[in-house]
Design a protein around this motif. Structure first.
Motif, PDB file in Angstrom:
ATOM      1  N   LYS A   1       0.806  -1.211   0.000  1.00 54.27           N
ATOM      2  CA  LYS A   1       0.000   0.000   0.000  1.00 54.27           C
ATOM      3  C   LYS A   1       0.844   1.268   0.000  1.00 54.27           C
ATOM      4  O   LYS A   1       0.317   2.352   0.184  1.00 54.27           O
ATOM      5  CB  LYS A   1      -0.922   0.005   1.220  1.00 54.27           C
ATOM      6  N   ARG A  56      -0.976  12.448   2.297  1.00 55.90           N
ATOM      7  CA  ARG A  56      -1.909  11.373   2.615  1.00 55.90           C
ATOM      8  C   ARG A  56      -3.060  11.898   3.463  1.00 55.90           C
ATOM      9  O   ARG A  56      -4.224  11.546   3.238  1.00 55.90           O
ATOM     10  CB  ARG A  56      -1.164  10.265   3.349  1.00 55.90           C
ATOM     11  N   ARG A  57      -2.745  12.778   4.430  1.00 51.84           N
ATOM     12  CA  ARG A  57      -3.786  13.381   5.279  1.00 51.84           C
ATOM     13  C   ARG A  57      -4.770  14.183   4.440  1.00 51.84           C
ATOM     14  O   ARG A  57      -5.980  14.103   4.629  1.00 51.84           O
ATOM     15  CB  ARG A  57      -3.153  14.279   6.335  1.00 51.84           C
ATOM     16  N   ARG A 114      -5.408  13.862   1.219  1.00 57.26           N
ATOM     17  CA  ARG A 114      -6.177  12.947   0.371  1.00 57.26           C
ATOM     18  C   ARG A 114      -7.288  12.276   1.175  1.00 57.26           C
ATOM     19  O   ARG A 114      -8.436  12.197   0.739  1.00 57.26           O
ATOM     20  CB  ARG A 114      -5.247  11.882  -0.210  1.00 57.26           C
ATOM     21  N   ASP A 115      -6.944  11.823   2.384  1.00 57.16           N
ATOM     22  CA  ASP A 115      -7.930  11.152   3.225  1.00 57.16           C
ATOM     23  C   ASP A 115      -9.022  12.107   3.683  1.00 57.16           C
ATOM     24  O   ASP A 115     -10.197  11.740   3.740  1.00 57.16           O
ATOM     25  CB  ASP A 115      -7.249  10.508   4.427  1.00 57.16           C
ATOM     26  N   LYS A 143     -10.080  14.752   2.077  1.00 58.42           N
ATOM     27  CA  LYS A 143     -10.935  15.022   0.921  1.00 58.42           C
ATOM     28  C   LYS A 143     -11.899  13.864   0.697  1.00 58.42           C
ATOM     29  O   LYS A 143     -13.099  14.071   0.445  1.00 58.42           O
ATOM     30  CB  LYS A 143     -10.079  15.250  -0.325  1.00 58.42           C
ATOM     31  N   ALA A 144     -11.409  12.654   0.790  1.00 55.06           N
ATOM     32  CA  ALA A 144     -12.258  11.476   0.610  1.00 55.06           C
ATOM     33  C   ALA A 144     -13.331  11.419   1.689  1.00 55.06           C
ATOM     34  O   ALA A 144     -14.487  11.084   1.405  1.00 55.06           O
ATOM     35  CB  ALA A 144     -11.404  10.203   0.641  1.00 55.06           C
ATOM     36  N   LEU A 145     -12.974  11.771   2.910  1.00 51.90           N
ATOM     37  CA  LEU A 145     -13.943  11.764   4.007  1.00 51.90           C
ATOM     38  C   LEU A 145     -15.009  12.833   3.793  1.00 51.90           C
ATOM     39  O   LEU A 145     -16.198  12.588   4.028  1.00 51.90           O
ATOM     40  CB  LEU A 145     -13.226  11.988   5.341  1.00 51.90           C
ATOM     41  N   LYS A 152     -17.378  11.618   1.199  1.00 50.97           N
ATOM     42  CA  LYS A 152     -18.215  10.556   1.744  1.00 50.97           C
ATOM     43  C   LYS A 152     -19.327  11.133   2.614  1.00 50.97           C
ATOM     44  O   LYS A 152     -20.486  10.721   2.497  1.00 50.97           O
ATOM     45  CB  LYS A 152     -17.353   9.596   2.567  1.00 50.97           C
TER      46      LYS A 152
END
Length: 65
Positions: free
Chosen positions: A24, A33-34, A36-37, A39-41, A44
């Motif tokens: 991964k 990474r923070r 990206r996460d 934004k995804a959250l 969602k």
């Protein structure tokens, strides 16, 4: 020494499992990474809020009392 062989086999299996988990690595820094996460959250939660506002309850959870 059957036990010794079993330990060796188990070590090999454990190494194989750990090698799969290491795939991964996406080459991002922790900050990237923070972001990206996060934004995804946000996407969602926005999707979930839009679904709740629409009145469609696809999860089947119902209201808690």
């Amino acid at each position: 020494m059957t036990r010794g062989n079993q330990r060796e086999k188990d070590r090999e299996r454990a190494q194989a499992r750990n090698a799969k988990g290491k795939l991964k690595d996406d080459g991002l820094t922790p900050e990237q990474r923070r972001e990206r996460d996060a934004k995804a959250l946000q996407e969602k939660t926005a999707k979930k809020a839009a679904q709740a506002a629409g009145g469609s309850n696809a999860s089947g959870g119902g209201s808690k009392k």
